[in-house]
Design an enzyme around this catalytic site. Structure first.
Site, PDB file in Angstrom:
ATOM      1  N   CYS A 107      51.010  43.895  38.701  1.00  0.00           N
ATOM      2  CA  CYS A 107      50.702  43.505  40.093  1.00  0.00           C
ATOM      3  C   CYS A 107      49.242  43.074  40.207  1.00  0.00           C
ATOM      4  O   CYS A 107      48.932  42.086  40.855  1.00  0.00           O
ATOM      5  CB  CYS A 107      50.892  44.658  41.074  1.00  0.00           C
ATOM      6  SG  CYS A 107      52.338  45.641  40.796  1.00  0.00           S
ATOM      7  N   ASP A 108      48.340  43.839  39.621  1.00  0.00           N
ATOM      8  CA  ASP A 108      46.907  43.655  39.888  1.00  0.00           C
ATOM      9  C   ASP A 108      46.117  43.089  38.705  1.00  0.00           C
ATOM     10  O   ASP A 108      44.927  42.812  38.836  1.00  0.00           O
ATOM     11  CB  ASP A 108      46.276  45.004  40.292  1.00  0.00           C
ATOM     12  CG  ASP A 108      46.913  45.540  41.575  1.00  0.00           C
ATOM     13  OD1 ASP A 108      47.372  44.720  42.382  1.00  0.00           O
ATOM     14  OD2 ASP A 108      46.955  46.767  41.754  1.00  0.00           O
ATOM     15  N   CYS A 163      49.264  49.437  38.734  1.00  0.00           N
ATOM     16  CA  CYS A 163      50.303  48.494  38.314  1.00  0.00           C
ATOM     17  C   CYS A 163      49.640  47.275  37.681  1.00  0.00           C
ATOM     18  O   CYS A 163      49.059  46.438  38.384  1.00  0.00           O
ATOM     19  CB  CYS A 163      51.145  48.098  39.521  1.00  0.00           C
ATOM     20  SG  CYS A 163      52.326  46.794  39.164  1.00  0.00           S
TER      21      CYS A 163
END
Ligand code: NAP
Length: 315
Positions: free
Chosen positions: A138-139, A135
């Site tokens: 997200c990261d 993701c």
């Protein structure tokens, strides 16, 4: 272990699940949502959602998930944070085994969504969180000014590559064919953002010490190998439905999606499927939410019919 009984049990607390729960609760039914982690499902991992109506500046996916949960709970929906470990839908009362005990329900809405597909390469799981990610939004920030690879050729992979190009020092896009599945309009954006395209290629091997240090890439057509030093690999090769726990209970297609038409009815009376876990053409937050409203309509129809039959039998 507790045992509780509801009119409606919803498995999965994403947009489809909480919309079904909201509508069912507003119709006066007792409703529980079983959720493994936190509300929102897949959308909770997106920091900016611009294609859900009603938010002129867009909305954070996690926040939208919380809003959907609170909106449903306002009408009496209960949320049980639990992992579903088994189901038995064979009787008229449906039975759900979970890490928090057994739930019984007269109807069940399956809203478990889908998860990122893995590449299936050796060490991939060990390196998850240590250089291998699924993701970008997200990261991605963990890879600021670093070198990363995105694997895949669909809209997700291209979107991830463009997002990471704004953060990272260098981005490669590795795709197994020589043309993208993604919307062609993205090709210019990739060029403008200096994303290096590596065609006809696959990751053959991860190189790592404590965390990922590089990859060995194979050109599928020539067999030629190339080593690239990278800090991160973002895998974006599609998704697989989270439906294993329903195997043998509800009919699925070959890819594991729960077979249900626009009514959301599965082959099992009283069991409905909504959102990304269902066979459908367009998987979006808004279509998952729409499924939830439709499922609630047929849940109500099913429960009223059953009550009418029960009354008839008692006469
Ligand atoms: P997708 O469209 O199915 O693309 C998956 C990509 O991964 C394909 O390029 C595929 O290659 C590749 N792939 C699959 N398995 C692989 C493997 N084992 N190893 C290497 N590569 C592999 O999936 P997606 O990109 O996640 O998108 C899903 C849906 O959401 C699509 O309908 C997409 O249009 C939509 N979406 C839309 C937007 C948007 O509109 N902004 C953004 C994201 C997603 P092949 O091409 O060779 O099959």
């Amino acid at each position: 272990m507790s045992e509780k009984r509801y009119d409606v049990a919803v498995i999965g607390g994403g947009p489809g699940g909480y919309t079904a729960a909201l509508y069912c609760a507003r119709s006066g039914f007792s409703v529980v949502v079983l959720e493994r982690l936190s509300a929102g499902g897949q959308m909770a991992t997106s920091e900016q959602i611009d294609n859900y109506p009603g938010f002129e500046d867009g909305v954070d996916g996690f926040e939208l998930g919380e809003k959907m949960q609170k909106g449903a709970e306002r009408f009496g929906v209960e949320t049980l944070y639990a992992e579903v470990t088994g189901v038995d839908f064979s009787g008229s009362t449906k039975r759900i085994e979970s890490s928090e005990g057994v739930i019984e329900a007269r109807t069940v809405v399956l809203a478990t969504g889908a998860s990122p597909r893995e590449l299936g390469i050796k060490d991939e799981r060990n390196l998850r969180g240590r250089g291998v990610a699924y993701c970008a939004t997200c990261d991605g920030m963990m890879y600021r000014d670093k070198t990363v690879i995105v694997v895949g050729g669909g809209n997700t992979a291209v979107g991830d590559a463009l997002y990471l190009a704004k953060i990272c020092k260098k981005v490669y896009l590795v795709h197994r064919r020589d043309s993208l599945r993604a919307t062609p309009i993205y090709m210019n954006a990739l060029r403008e953002n200096n994303v290096e395209l590596v065609w006809n290629s696959r990751i053959a091997e991860f190189r790592y010490d404590k965390r990922l240090t590089g990859v060995r890439i194979e050109n599928i057509q020539t067999g030629e190998m190339r080593d690239i030093a990278v800090d991160g690999v973002f895998v974006a090769v599609g998704r697989v439905p989270d439906t294993k726990v329903f195997a043998g209970q509800v009919r699925t297609d070959d890819a594991g999606y729960l077979i249900a038409d626009e009514t959301t009815r599965t082959n099992v009376p009283g069991v409905f499927a909504v959102g990304d876990a269902r066979t459908k053409e367009v998987r979006q937050i808004v279509t998952a939410a729409a499924d939830g409203a439709v499922a609630a309509h047929y849940v109500e129809e099913y429960l009223l019919e059953r009550s009418a039959k029960a009354k008839e039998a008692h006469r």
